[in-house]
Design an enzyme around this catalytic site. Structure first.
Site, PDB file in Angstrom:
ATOM      1  N   LYS A 229       6.663   2.845  -5.538  1.00 16.77           N
ATOM      2  CA  LYS A 229       5.515   2.056  -5.054  1.00 16.77           C
ATOM      3  C   LYS A 229       4.241   2.325  -5.855  1.00 16.77           C
ATOM      4  CE  LYS A 229       7.655   1.813  -0.570  1.00 16.77           C
ATOM      5  NZ  LYS A 229       7.662   0.919   0.554  1.00 16.77           N
TER       6      LYS A 229
ATOM      7  N   ASP B  48      10.013  -4.123   8.092  1.00 16.88           N
ATOM      8  CA  ASP B  48      10.601  -4.499   6.801  1.00 16.88           C
ATOM      9  C   ASP B  48      11.278  -5.865   6.875  1.00 16.88           C
ATOM     10  OD1 ASP B  48       9.884  -2.218   5.349  1.00 16.88           O
ATOM     11  OD2 ASP B  48      11.513  -1.069   6.254  1.00 16.88           O
TER      12      ASP B  48
ATOM     13  N   PHE C 233       2.629   6.327   3.492  1.00 14.52           N
ATOM     14  CA  PHE C 233       3.284   7.235   4.428  1.00 14.52           C
ATOM     15  C   PHE C 233       4.789   7.058   4.317  1.00 14.52           C
ATOM     16  CE2 PHE C 233       0.588   9.498   7.553  1.00 14.52           C
ATOM     17  CZ  PHE C 233      -0.628   9.224   6.977  1.00 14.52           C
TER      18      PHE C 233
ATOM     19  N   LYS D 116       9.750   7.028  -2.877  1.00 12.11           N
ATOM     20  CA  LYS D 116       8.709   6.047  -2.512  1.00 12.11           C
ATOM     21  C   LYS D 116       7.469   6.218  -3.392  1.00 12.11           C
ATOM     22  CE  LYS D 116      10.373   5.419   2.092  1.00 12.11           C
ATOM     23  NZ  LYS D 116      10.369   5.730   3.486  1.00 12.11           N
TER      24      LYS D 116
ATOM     25  N   ASN E 290       8.137  -1.354  16.768  1.00 13.94           N
ATOM     26  CA  ASN E 290       8.554   0.046  16.640  1.00 13.94           C
ATOM     27  C   ASN E 290       7.653   0.914  17.516  1.00 13.94           C
ATOM     28  OD1 ASN E 290       6.151   0.880  14.997  1.00 13.94           O
ATOM     29  ND2 ASN E 290       7.013  -0.687  13.644  1.00 13.94           N
TER      30      ASN E 290
HETATM   31  N1  CTP Z   1       5.052  -0.430   4.090  1.00 17.81           N
HETATM   32  C1  CTP Z   1       4.455  -1.564   3.599  1.00 17.81           C
HETATM   33  N2  CTP Z   1       5.028  -2.782   3.776  1.00 17.81           N
HETATM   34  C2  CTP Z   1       6.216  -2.898   4.410  1.00 17.81           C
HETATM   35  C3  CTP Z   1       6.845  -1.730   4.903  1.00 17.81           C
HETATM   36  C4  CTP Z   1       6.247  -0.517   4.727  1.00 17.81           C
HETATM   37  O1  CTP Z   1       3.366  -1.467   3.024  1.00 17.81           O
HETATM   38  N3  CTP Z   1       6.735  -4.092   4.583  1.00 17.81           N
HETATM   39  C5  CTP Z   1       4.403   0.864   3.859  1.00 17.81           C
HETATM   40  C6  CTP Z   1       4.140   1.722   5.082  1.00 17.81           C
HETATM   41  O2  CTP Z   1       2.858   1.453   5.629  1.00 17.81           O
HETATM   42  C7  CTP Z   1       4.235   3.126   4.530  1.00 17.81           C
HETATM   43  C8  CTP Z   1       5.225   2.997   3.387  1.00 17.81           C
HETATM   44  O3  CTP Z   1       5.291   1.606   3.085  1.00 17.81           O
HETATM   45  O4  CTP Z   1       3.005   3.552   3.963  1.00 17.81           O
HETATM   46  C9  CTP Z   1       6.588   3.511   3.652  1.00 17.81           C
HETATM   47  O5  CTP Z   1       7.131   2.862   4.743  1.00 17.81           O
HETATM   48  P1  CTP Z   1       8.622   3.165   5.187  1.00 17.81           P
HETATM   49  O6  CTP Z   1       9.006   2.197   6.248  1.00 17.81           O
HETATM   50  O7  CTP Z   1       8.793   4.625   5.466  1.00 17.81           O
HETATM   51  O8  CTP Z   1       9.409   2.921   3.866  1.00 17.81           O
HETATM   52  P2  CTP Z   1      10.033   1.687   3.207  1.00 17.81           P
HETATM   53  O9  CTP Z   1       9.391   1.500   1.892  1.00 17.81           O
HETATM   54  O10 CTP Z   1       9.962   0.527   4.137  1.00 17.81           O
HETATM   55  O11 CTP Z   1      11.488   2.187   2.928  1.00 17.81           O
HETATM   56  P3  CTP Z   1      12.697   2.484   3.898  1.00 17.81           P
HETATM   57  O12 CTP Z   1      12.529   1.601   5.094  1.00 17.81           O
HETATM   58  O13 CTP Z   1      13.865   2.157   3.084  1.00 17.81           O
HETATM   59  O14 CTP Z   1      12.605   3.947   4.214  1.00 17.81           O
END
Ligand code: CTP
Length: 396
Positions: A340, A277, A322, A336, A208
Site C-alpha cells: 500500500k 472490502d 492499520f 500491507k 463489522n
Molecule cells: N482499508 C482501506 N480500504 C479498504 C479496506 C481497508 O483503506 N477498502 C484500510 C484500512 O483502513 C486499514 C488498512 O486498509 O488502514 C488495512 O485494512 P485491513 O482490512 O486490515 O487489510 P486489507 O488491506 O483489507 O487486507 P486483508 O483484508 O486481506 O487483511
C-alpha cells in the site's frame, strides 16, 4: 491529559450540578483540580460535594480568615494550566468581558494568564440577547475560549439553545487547550474511524465490530498537538470531538469519496477505519423476503482507499494504515506496508487480551521500513499519543 492543574469556576446556573462529574473525572485522570464557587453557585450545589470530589479546599470567599496565608486569587491563577468557568451565566460573562473582579472567582480569572475557557449556559433569550452575544465576542477577542452551548430542553421549560454541553464534552474542550506540546501547529491531519455499513436492502447491511474509539483518540491526539483535524467517521456511538471537523459517512464508497477528495491538502492521513472490502453487487429497493433453501448475496470489491492514497502520496505526506489480524500479525502487516506504499502500519492482533474492537485499551506494533516498535498494553488515548509521537513528531 494528566498532571495538569485545572481550576474550575462554578457560577449560579442549574447546570452547576453536572460539574460534579467533570471534577471527578478530571481528578480520576490524575490532574490537580481546584474549585471556585460564586455565592449563587452555592445555592445549587454545596462546596462540600466539590471538596470531596476534588480533594482540595473549595474557595468561595475572598476575605475568609481560615485560608493559608497566601493570596489565593494570585497563587491559583499562577498555578493553573487551564481555568474553566462552567456553567458561565450571562452575568459572569458580562463581568469578565469588562474586567470586573468583585469576588474570588472573577478576581482569580482576571489575574490568570493560563488558557481560559468559558461554557455559557442560560435561557435562550438571555443567550441570544445582543448584549450577551457582544460580551461573548469580547471574551473571544481577549483570547478566552468559548464552548458553544448545546440545544435542547432547558430547565426554565423552554426548548432551544443555551444548554450546557455534557461534562465529557467540556473535558474534551479542556484537553484540546491544555496541551503545551503543539508540534502539529499549522499541519492538516485527516483521520478515518469506525465501521462502514454496506446496504443489502432498506433494512439490512453488512458491517463489522469497530467502535471507532482508536480513530477518535487519534483525531483528539492530533488536535491536542495543534493540528487542524478532519475526522471521516462511520456510524459509532461516540460524541463528536470538540474542535474537529467531523465528516459522517456510511459506506465504503462514501469513505472513499470523502477521503480521496480531501487527501491532496493533508500533511498526515491515518486510516484507522474498518473499511468493508466487499459490498453487495446490487442494493434492492424493497425488503428481501425470506424463502425456503439457501440464500447468497453476490459481492464486489470496494476501493482500497489506503492503496489509492499510497499511489498518489505527495512528497512529505505521511500515510499511516492499520492492520488488524487474527494470525501472522507482523508478516501480514509487513505485506500491507509494502503493497500500500504506506509509511507506517499500526498492527494489532485481536487474539491479544485488551486489544482490538470495543475495549478502551490496545496493544499495537508499529511497522515502518526502518523496523518495528511495540507499544505494549495502553489505553487507546495513550496509544494514539504514542503513535503520533513515533510516526509524526520525530519527522516534524
Ligand atoms: N482499508 C482501506 N480500504 C479498504 C479496506 C481497508 O483503506 N477498502 C484500510 C484500512 O483502513 C486499514 C488498512 O486498509 O488502514 C488495512 O485494512 P485491513 O482490512 O486490515 O487489510 P486489507 O488491506 O483489507 O487486507 P486483508 O483484508 O486481506 O487483511
Amino acid at each position: 491529559m494528566k498532571d495538569k492543574c485545572i481550576v474550575v469556576g462554578i457560577t449560579g446556573g442549574i447546570a452547576a450540578f453536572k460539574i460534579c462529574s467533570l471534577v471527578s473525572s478530571l481528578k480520576k485522570k490524575g490532574n490537580e483540580v481546584h474549585v471556585l464557587m460564586t455565592k449563587e453557585a452555592q445555592e445549587f450545589i454545596t462546596p462540600l460535594t466539590l471538596q470531596t470530589l476534588s480533594g482540595t479546599r473549595v474557595i468561595t470567599d475572598m476575605f475568609s480568615v481560615d485560608y493559608e496565608p497566601d493570596v489565593h486569587h494570585i497563587s491559583l491563577a499562577k498555578k493553573a494550566d487551564v481555568f474553566v468557568i462552567a456553567p458561565a451565566t450571562a452575568n459572569i460573562i458580562a463581568k469578565i468581558a469588562h474586567g470586573i473582579a468583585d469576588d474570588m472567582l472573577t478576581s482569580t480569572f482576571l489575574a490568570c494568564q493560563a488558557e481560559k475557557l468559558i461554557v455559557p449556559a442560560m435561557n435562550t433569550g438571555m443567550l441570544e440577547n445582543p448584549v450577551t452575544q457582544d460580551n461573548i465576542e469580547a471574551c473571544r477577542r481577549y483570547g478566552i475560549h468559548v464552548l458553544d452551548s448545546a440545544s435542547g430542553y432547558l430547565a426554565c421549560g423552554d426548548t432551544g439553545k443555551g444548554r450546557m454541553p455534557e461534562p465529557s464534552v467540556i473535558q474534551d474542550a479542556i484537553e484540546a487547550i491544555a496541551s503545551k506540546d503543539r508540534y502539529l501547529t499549522g499541519k492538516k491531519v485527516l483521520v478515518t474511524a469506525g465501521p462502514t455499513q454496506e446496504a443489502l436492502d432498506p433494512v439490512r447491511y453488512i458491517t463489522n465490530h469497530s467502535s471507532g474509539k482508536m480513530g477518535y483518540e487519534l483525531a483528539r491526539a492530533a488536535r491536542n498537538a495543534g493540528a487542524e483535524v478532519t475526522l471521516v467517521a462511520g456510524k459509532t456511538a461516540l460524541a463528536d470531538p470538540v474542535g474537529i471537523e467531523v465528516v459522517p459517512i456510511v459506506s465504503a464508497a462514501d469513505l472513499a469519496e470523502a477521503v480521496l477528495g480531501r487527501s491532496e491538502s493533508q500533511d498526515v492521513i491515518i486510516m484507522a477505519a474498518a473499511v468493508a472490502d466487499y459490498t453487495p453487487v446490487t442494493v434492492v429497493d424493497q425488503k428481501i423476503k425470506k424463502s425456503e433453501g439457501e440464500f447468497s448475496v453476490p459481492l464486489k470489491r470496494t476501493t482500497d482507499v489506503l492503496k489509492a492514497l499510497g499511489e498518489r502520496k505527495k512528497t512529505g505526506q505521511i500515510l499511516i494504515g492499520f492492520a488488524m489480524e487474527t494470525q501472522n500479525l507482523i508478516e501480514n502487516a509487513g505485506k500491507k506496508l509494502a503493497s500500500k506504499n504506506a509509511d507506517y502500519i499500526v498492527a494489532n492482533s485481536i487474539a491479544d487480551a485488551g486489544a482490538g474492537f470495543g475495549v478502551d485499551t490496545n496493544k499495537v506494533t508499529i511497522l515502518s521500513k526502518d523496523g518495528e516498535k511495540s507499544l505494549g498494553l495502553l489505553s487507546k488515548e495513550e496509544t494514539a499519543e504514542k503513535i503520533l509521537e513515533f510516526c509524526v513528531k520525530k519527522e516534524s
